[in-house]
Motif scaffolding. Sequence first.
Motif, PDB file in Angstrom:
ATOM      1  N   ALA A  50       0.828  -1.200   0.000  1.00  0.00           N
ATOM      2  CA  ALA A  50       0.000   0.000   0.000  1.00  0.00           C
ATOM      3  C   ALA A  50       0.865   1.253   0.000  1.00  0.00           C
ATOM      4  O   ALA A  50       1.951   1.276   0.597  1.00  0.00           O
ATOM      5  CB  ALA A  50      -0.920   0.019   1.215  1.00  0.00           C
ATOM      6  N   LEU A  51       0.379   2.283  -0.670  1.00  0.00           N
ATOM      7  CA  LEU A  51       0.949   3.617  -0.580  1.00  0.00           C
ATOM      8  C   LEU A  51      -0.041   4.487   0.165  1.00  0.00           C
ATOM      9  O   LEU A  51      -1.234   4.516  -0.177  1.00  0.00           O
ATOM     10  CB  LEU A  51       1.216   4.216  -1.960  1.00  0.00           C
ATOM     11  CG  LEU A  51       2.559   3.845  -2.626  1.00  0.00           C
ATOM     12  CD1 LEU A  51       2.559   2.376  -3.043  1.00  0.00           C
ATOM     13  CD2 LEU A  51       2.823   4.741  -3.827  1.00  0.00           C
ATOM     14  N   MET A  52       0.426   5.157   1.216  1.00  0.00           N
ATOM     15  CA  MET A  52      -0.408   6.084   1.964  1.00  0.00           C
ATOM     16  C   MET A  52       0.075   7.505   1.684  1.00  0.00           C
ATOM     17  O   MET A  52       1.260   7.800   1.776  1.00  0.00           O
ATOM     18  CB  MET A  52      -0.334   5.789   3.465  1.00  0.00           C
ATOM     19  CG  MET A  52      -1.356   6.601   4.294  1.00  0.00           C
ATOM     20  SD  MET A  52      -0.781   8.241   4.782  1.00  0.00           S
ATOM     21  CE  MET A  52       0.164   7.826   6.234  1.00  0.00           C
ATOM     22  N   PHE A  53      -0.875   8.364   1.293  1.00  0.00           N
ATOM     23  CA  PHE A  53      -0.571   9.761   1.017  1.00  0.00           C
ATOM     24  C   PHE A  53      -1.073  10.584   2.195  1.00  0.00           C
ATOM     25  O   PHE A  53      -2.282  10.652   2.442  1.00  0.00           O
ATOM     26  CB  PHE A  53      -1.233  10.198  -0.280  1.00  0.00           C
ATOM     27  CG  PHE A  53      -0.951   9.240  -1.418  1.00  0.00           C
ATOM     28  CD1 PHE A  53       0.294   9.187  -2.007  1.00  0.00           C
ATOM     29  CD2 PHE A  53      -1.928   8.366  -1.874  1.00  0.00           C
ATOM     30  CE1 PHE A  53       0.566   8.294  -3.034  1.00  0.00           C
ATOM     31  CE2 PHE A  53      -1.675   7.471  -2.892  1.00  0.00           C
ATOM     32  CZ  PHE A  53      -0.420   7.434  -3.477  1.00  0.00           C
ATOM     33  N   PRO A  54      -0.155  11.200   2.979  1.00  0.00           N
ATOM     34  CA  PRO A  54      -0.546  11.851   4.228  1.00  0.00           C
ATOM     35  C   PRO A  54      -1.577  12.955   4.034  1.00  0.00           C
ATOM     36  O   PRO A  54      -1.725  13.515   2.938  1.00  0.00           O
ATOM     37  CB  PRO A  54       0.778  12.423   4.754  1.00  0.00           C
ATOM     38  CG  PRO A  54       1.829  11.612   4.091  1.00  0.00           C
ATOM     39  CD  PRO A  54       1.284  11.273   2.738  1.00  0.00           C
ATOM     40  N   ALA A  55      -2.269  13.252   5.103  1.00  0.00           N
ATOM     41  CA  ALA A  55      -3.279  14.310   5.093  1.00  0.00           C
ATOM     42  C   ALA A  55      -2.617  15.660   4.866  1.00  0.00           C
ATOM     43  O   ALA A  55      -1.440  15.854   5.141  1.00  0.00           O
ATOM     44  CB  ALA A  55      -4.042  14.316   6.419  1.00  0.00           C
ATOM     45  N   GLY A  56      -3.395  16.590   4.360  1.00  0.00           N
ATOM     46  CA  GLY A  56      -2.893  17.946   4.193  1.00  0.00           C
ATOM     47  C   GLY A  56      -3.064  18.477   2.796  1.00  0.00           C
ATOM     48  O   GLY A  56      -2.880  19.656   2.539  1.00  0.00           O
ATOM     49  N   GLY A  57      -3.421  17.599   1.844  1.00  0.00           N
ATOM     50  CA  GLY A  57      -3.642  18.056   0.485  1.00  0.00           C
ATOM     51  C   GLY A  57      -2.378  18.263  -0.315  1.00  0.00           C
ATOM     52  O   GLY A  57      -2.430  18.704  -1.458  1.00  0.00           O
ATOM     53  N   PHE A  58      -1.202  17.932   0.265  1.00  0.00           N
ATOM     54  CA  PHE A  58       0.056  18.174  -0.434  1.00  0.00           C
ATOM     55  C   PHE A  58       0.519  16.944  -1.217  1.00  0.00           C
ATOM     56  O   PHE A  58       1.282  17.069  -2.158  1.00  0.00           O
ATOM     57  CB  PHE A  58       1.160  18.561   0.557  1.00  0.00           C
ATOM     58  CG  PHE A  58       0.880  19.838   1.288  1.00  0.00           C
ATOM     59  CD1 PHE A  58       0.950  21.053   0.646  1.00  0.00           C
ATOM     60  CD2 PHE A  58       0.526  19.816   2.624  1.00  0.00           C
ATOM     61  CE1 PHE A  58       0.692  22.233   1.313  1.00  0.00           C
ATOM     62  CE2 PHE A  58       0.273  20.990   3.307  1.00  0.00           C
ATOM     63  CZ  PHE A  58       0.349  22.205   2.651  1.00  0.00           C
TER      64      PHE A  58
END
Length: 619
Positions: A479-487
């Motif tokens: 899995a790839l997780m893209f952190p919160a924040g919209g960046f």
Amino acid sequence: MNAFFKIAFFALFIGSYLPGYSQEFETAIKERPVLKDARRNQKETRGRTVLSLPFFEDFTNTDYYPSADQWQDSMVYINNVLGRRIQSRGIATFDALNAKGLPYSPNSAFASVYADSLTSQLIDLSAHSPGDSVYLSFLFEGKGNGFAPQAADSLMLFFQRSNGSWAKVWEQKGAAMESFATALIPLTDTTLFHSDFRFRFVNKATFNVGNAHWHIDYLKMDTGRHYQDSINNDLAFSYWGNDDYNRSLLNEYMAMPYNHFDANRTVHYSGLLGMTLRNTWLTTQQANIVLQLNNSQTGANLITSPQQTFVPFNDRQGLDIAVPGTASVLTANGNEPFTIDAKAYWTQPVTGDYSAANDTITYRQTFSNYFAYDDGSAESAYYMSSYQGVPSFVAQEYALSVRDTLRGVQIYFPRQVPDAANKMFYLQIYRKIDVVDGQNEMVYEQTDLYPDYESRVNGFVTYRFDNPPVLDAGAFYVALMFPAGGFSDSLYIGLDKNKRGANFRYYKVATQWEPSLIDGALMIRPLVGKAIPVSVAAVGSSAMTIEVFPNPAGQYIKVKTGAEITGLKYTILDILGKELKAGTVHGAKIDLGTLAAGIYLINFRDAKGRLSQKKIIKH
């Protein structure tokens, strides 16, 4: 309202709102990495090349670039993956990428440009005239496995007159096409009949919208033709796979480790290798087809008995050839990487067949230290767009046949405009996810990673695990997780559109995993077995331990690092990714005085090239 209920209310709001907002998307690829180091044979052409009629080209005997024997330039991409319902293996693709596979307009997101061209070598027509009934015919297709040309895009054909000027004689406006169509262009102007005649295709493309994929094939120019003369009398191999299936000796994977294959052949071995043929004759044609396999490690080979097939007139025909699972060509010594090279051909040519070059087709089956659903070629890119403040996830499922060590992951990140090098992601390994197993079980995580566009090999970058997990046989998920924040959302991952059937992919925002609805295979390859050699260019955990405070901040933020971090530089971005300020950290603090109140992202890089990313709030 107390803090607990504020948080609970916000979570409830996000959970109910996100399913309609957060989505997975597919977009056009904006590079062609296989062309980066490819050799262009046009540079080796010396002297004056003059051809005579008949002229014929089906792009069969070329790799990536058009043949210098026939063509003066090398801007188009020769391939067998971007077209749909290809007639003969090999097509020429026009897009918005130059001869090295990079954007013509890298800094403008929606530029409309005259992009690729394909120019013939000189053709001596001085001995001919309009009375000889000379026609140029070709097949063309918009979109295929790529992206549809937009209304403002077009594919054009030009003829060169005796005075050197170019006349536009044909144009197709942007449109998506379900299959190839035929164009037949007469040469009626007397000024075209000279010793230095050339013809040229040019496409107009809108970059970052669709990249305007056009494909052409089967070009033929000759005398004595007429307006209905579009038949080439050719029986040809089109591509591996029978109706897009049995493209590999493996059932689902295109490549996998041999020990996992051998431990569970009944699951992984297809027993068949498929191929598709196309007949452009007006009569049914017969071919006796042989499949030859060679093992690169042991030298074992297999040649099947001729298999008779009949291909209906002006139609295509799929064929599967059985390969016994006990054949010695499928046996290896140990678990070192090796290949099985396959070649299919018919035992004798069809009498009167127009082209013999497409009577053979080749394929390479790889057994190595990775699992791959993809064939190494991306036709498009996959990305996720999520609600600001909520992380998003995408996972692809694999299965181990035996207990093994997961050493790392290879990923193909296509280049983006604007650049995506600052988009952070985490790599996570799950044994279970709720949509399949009823619960989530994460067994490994590597944080603060970034796409690497400089260390790629054939488009892939290797991410080496710091503490490789040992996994028992069974399913696991990368899995790839893209952190919160919209960046960090909207990070492109290569997508192989030639993978049909199940995509083994899931995505999640907020609370629960969901099956992906986009066809194709993500170009993510888990690495198993022996430790990754030091000689392999790989990215480990590239993050640094950095603290920034106070947060929220006023005029200054303080930066706390370990003693080993030197030469620390920073870049401050706004929420849309626009660079606002950059510099070197002095005195363990950064001046924010010129920034308005809001949310910002700070990217740090030290003298060793290690990266870290922090989100701050300025009040």
